[in-house]
Write an enzyme that holds these catalytic residues in place. Structure first.
Site, PDB file in Angstrom:
ATOM      1  N   ASP A 159       0.827  -1.212   0.000  1.00 46.67           N
ATOM      2  CA  ASP A 159       0.000   0.000   0.000  1.00 46.67           C
ATOM      3  C   ASP A 159       0.863   1.265   0.000  1.00 46.67           C
ATOM      4  O   ASP A 159       0.579   2.231  -0.679  1.00 46.67           O
ATOM      5  CB  ASP A 159      -0.929   0.009   1.221  1.00 46.67           C
ATOM      6  CG  ASP A 159      -2.035  -1.029   1.062  1.00 46.67           C
ATOM      7  OD1 ASP A 159      -2.264  -1.463  -0.094  1.00 46.67           O
ATOM      8  OD2 ASP A 159      -2.627  -1.425   2.082  1.00 46.67           O
ATOM      9  N   CYS A 160       1.944   1.250   0.774  1.00 40.47           N
ATOM     10  CA  CYS A 160       2.780   2.441   0.840  1.00 40.47           C
ATOM     11  C   CYS A 160       3.900   2.444  -0.186  1.00 40.47           C
ATOM     12  O   CYS A 160       4.501   3.477  -0.464  1.00 40.47           O
ATOM     13  CB  CYS A 160       3.327   2.630   2.254  1.00 40.47           C
ATOM     14  SG  CYS A 160       4.052   1.148   2.952  1.00 40.47           S
ATOM     15  N   TYR A 161       4.199   1.273  -0.769  1.00 41.28           N
ATOM     16  CA  TYR A 161       5.218   1.176  -1.824  1.00 41.28           C
ATOM     17  C   TYR A 161       4.599   0.421  -3.006  1.00 41.28           C
ATOM     18  O   TYR A 161       4.868  -0.765  -3.210  1.00 41.28           O
ATOM     19  CB  TYR A 161       6.464   0.440  -1.324  1.00 41.28           C
ATOM     20  CG  TYR A 161       7.268   1.237  -0.318  1.00 41.28           C
ATOM     21  CD1 TYR A 161       8.325   2.045  -0.742  1.00 41.28           C
ATOM     22  CD2 TYR A 161       6.976   1.187   1.045  1.00 41.28           C
ATOM     23  CE1 TYR A 161       9.056   2.789   0.164  1.00 41.28           C
ATOM     24  CE2 TYR A 161       7.708   1.929   1.954  1.00 41.28           C
ATOM     25  CZ  TYR A 161       8.746   2.723   1.515  1.00 41.28           C
ATOM     26  OH  TYR A 161       9.477   3.454   2.412  1.00 41.28           O
TER      27      TYR A 161
END
Lengths: 337, 136
Positions: free
Chosen positions: A74-76
């Site tokens: 989700d963040c990468y």
């Protein structure tokens, strides 16, 4: 002040890089990353990678192809990346060699009937040649056999730039057999060294390939030794005739972990071009460049004279003879009993 | 006047089965010393040799070889050292069968004597920093 130097193939060399974050972000960890088709280790974080002994083209300032695939989070979110990178653009490039500057080492010979291809070079059958691999009287740890001045934090010449001794190297073996002069007669101490790869020069960090073995890195290291006492002075005047190295059969004793040696020879004998092993005259070759070792020691001397290189006092000593540290073999244990 | 030269002969596949070197001896009275050979029937062949004889006959022999379709190259440039890559370690010294490498005793610089090189290529593979290059 005495400056020392060594320039030979050194195992345990590698480098960490932080290449910067792409947009959108990508987490290399858990994925697969290659630099010019050479796989690199990604397990440390998002964009920090570890590369074994093949950093040469990066050091030479050449563009290198980075390809990466990952699972995406989700963040990468990014899953695929192909780009050129250059050492001058990336955040950090840190050479971190876990085992360099071996204090003495084996002389490799071959008692078998076949040519063998080793990390000590091509060794011809029936004692056809003998290869050795330290700078002898110029080698840093052979000039400071009991680690009186070289310790954690010692500032050094590393690959043409400035580096530091980070720790004792892996397989550090201060308890190895020593002569009356204190000089180890077997492979003994080692150094873990660290430095800014961006400062280094391809001339002093040479990608090296040992036929039939694999690649490694030839690293230039120079260490200053301040003469703080008569005792230290006595150690630094060591000459090739005072340093003995074990002759080891790399066709049988070495691969089979047998402790047998075929005798000891001095570096003076090794440098004469011929040694006697089992009564036979054996021509010798070196893997470590004495010419370049002298050059490193001279460069370091110049840096110090000009005031460009200030000496540091170690913040902690390397483990000595009294530390009880030894170089242990792997004790294999059965699984699941 | 007698001449003696080291040459590299490249044979195209169609003449590897002909007794070319024999004719150099019979027709032109030349003597030869083969330094390296790699000739398989039906494939391209390579022969490195020292060829000697009367200069007039030597030139005739070379003309014969050229007309037979053999490509001739002089040997001197075939194994070269990339000076920028050489670290002067000395791993080549004991590998070379003709002692073309030697240490300068004072500086311990590794010297390479082209004239002693027979282009066997052993040093090319054994050189750790890959400084020896085979040019064919």
């Amino acid at each position: 002040m005495v400056t020392t130097g060594t320039f030979g193939p050194m195992c345990g060399s590698g480098a960490f890089f932080n290449v910067g974050h792409s947009k959108p972000r990508m987490k290399f960890g858990g994925g697969k990353v290659y630099l010019n088709d050479v796989p690199v280790y990604t397990g440390t974080a998002a964009v920090d990678i570890f590369l074994g002994a093949t950093a040469k083209e990066l050091v030479a300032g050449k563009d290198v192809i980075l390809t990466a695939t990952a699972f995406g989070t989700d963040c990468y979110p990014r899953k695929k990346l192909e780009t050129l990178i250059n050492i001058k653009d990336i955040n950090e490039a840190i050479l971190f060699n876990l085992r360099n500057a071996y204090q003495n080492y084996n002389v490799a010979v071959n008692l078998s009937e076949k040519v063998i291809y080793t990390y000590m070079g091509v060794i011809k059958p029936n004692l056809g040649n003998a290869n050795y691999s330290t700078a002898g009287q110029l080698s840093p740890l052979l000039n400071d056999p009991y680690y009186k001045t070289i310790g954690v934090g010692t500032k050094i010449f590393l690959g043409g730039g400035i580096g530091y001794v980070a720790w004792h190297g892996t397989q550090h073996d201060p308890a190895a057999l020593r002569g009356d002069n204190g000089v180890p007669r077997r492979g003994a101490g080692t150094l873990a060294v660290i430095g800014d790869l961006k400062q280094m020069k391809p001339e002093w960090l040479v990608g090296t390939s040992m036929l039939g073995y694999g690649c490694t890195l030839t690293v230039g290291i120079g260490v200053p030794i301040p003469i703080l006492s008569e005792e230290i002075l006595r150690y630094t005047v060591v000459s090739d005739a005072d340093i003995l190295a074990p002759v080891v059969d790399y066709s049988e004793a070495y691969p089979q972990m047998k402790p047998d040696i075929l005798g000891e020879v001095s570096y003076a004998e090794l440098r004469s071009g011929r040694i006697k092993v089992q009564g036979k005259d054996v021509p010798t070759g070196s893997l470590s460049s004495y010419l370049k070792a002298v050059e490193i020691a001279s460069i370091l001397k110049k840096w110090i004279e000009k005031g460009e290189f200030l000496l540091t006092e170690p913040v902690a000593p390397l483990p000595g003879v009294e530390s009880g540290i030894t170089f242990k073999p792997l004790k294999e244990r059965p699984i699941g009993e | 006047m007698n001449v003696s030269r080291r040459i590299v002969l490249h044979f195209p596949p169609n003449i590897t089965e002909q007794p070319v070197v024999y004719r150099l001896v019979r027709d032109f009275g030349l003597t030869f010393n083969i330094l390296k050979a790699s000739v398989s029937p039906g494939e391209e062949g390579l022969l490195v040799m020292e060829l000697s004889g009367e200069e007039k006959n030597y030139n005739k022999g070379i003309k014969y070889l050229t007309e037979a379709g053999v490509e001739i190259q002089s040997l001197s440039q075939d194994v070269v050292r990339d000076e920028s890559r050489c670290t002067h370690c000395g791993a080549c010294i004991t590998i070379c069968p003709t002692e073309a490498f030697a240490l300068e005793p004072r500086t311990r610089k590794v010297l390479f004597d082209h004239n002693k090189c027979v282009v066997c290529g052993l040093c090319v593979k054994a050189c750790p920093p890959r400084a020896m290059i085979l040019n064919f």
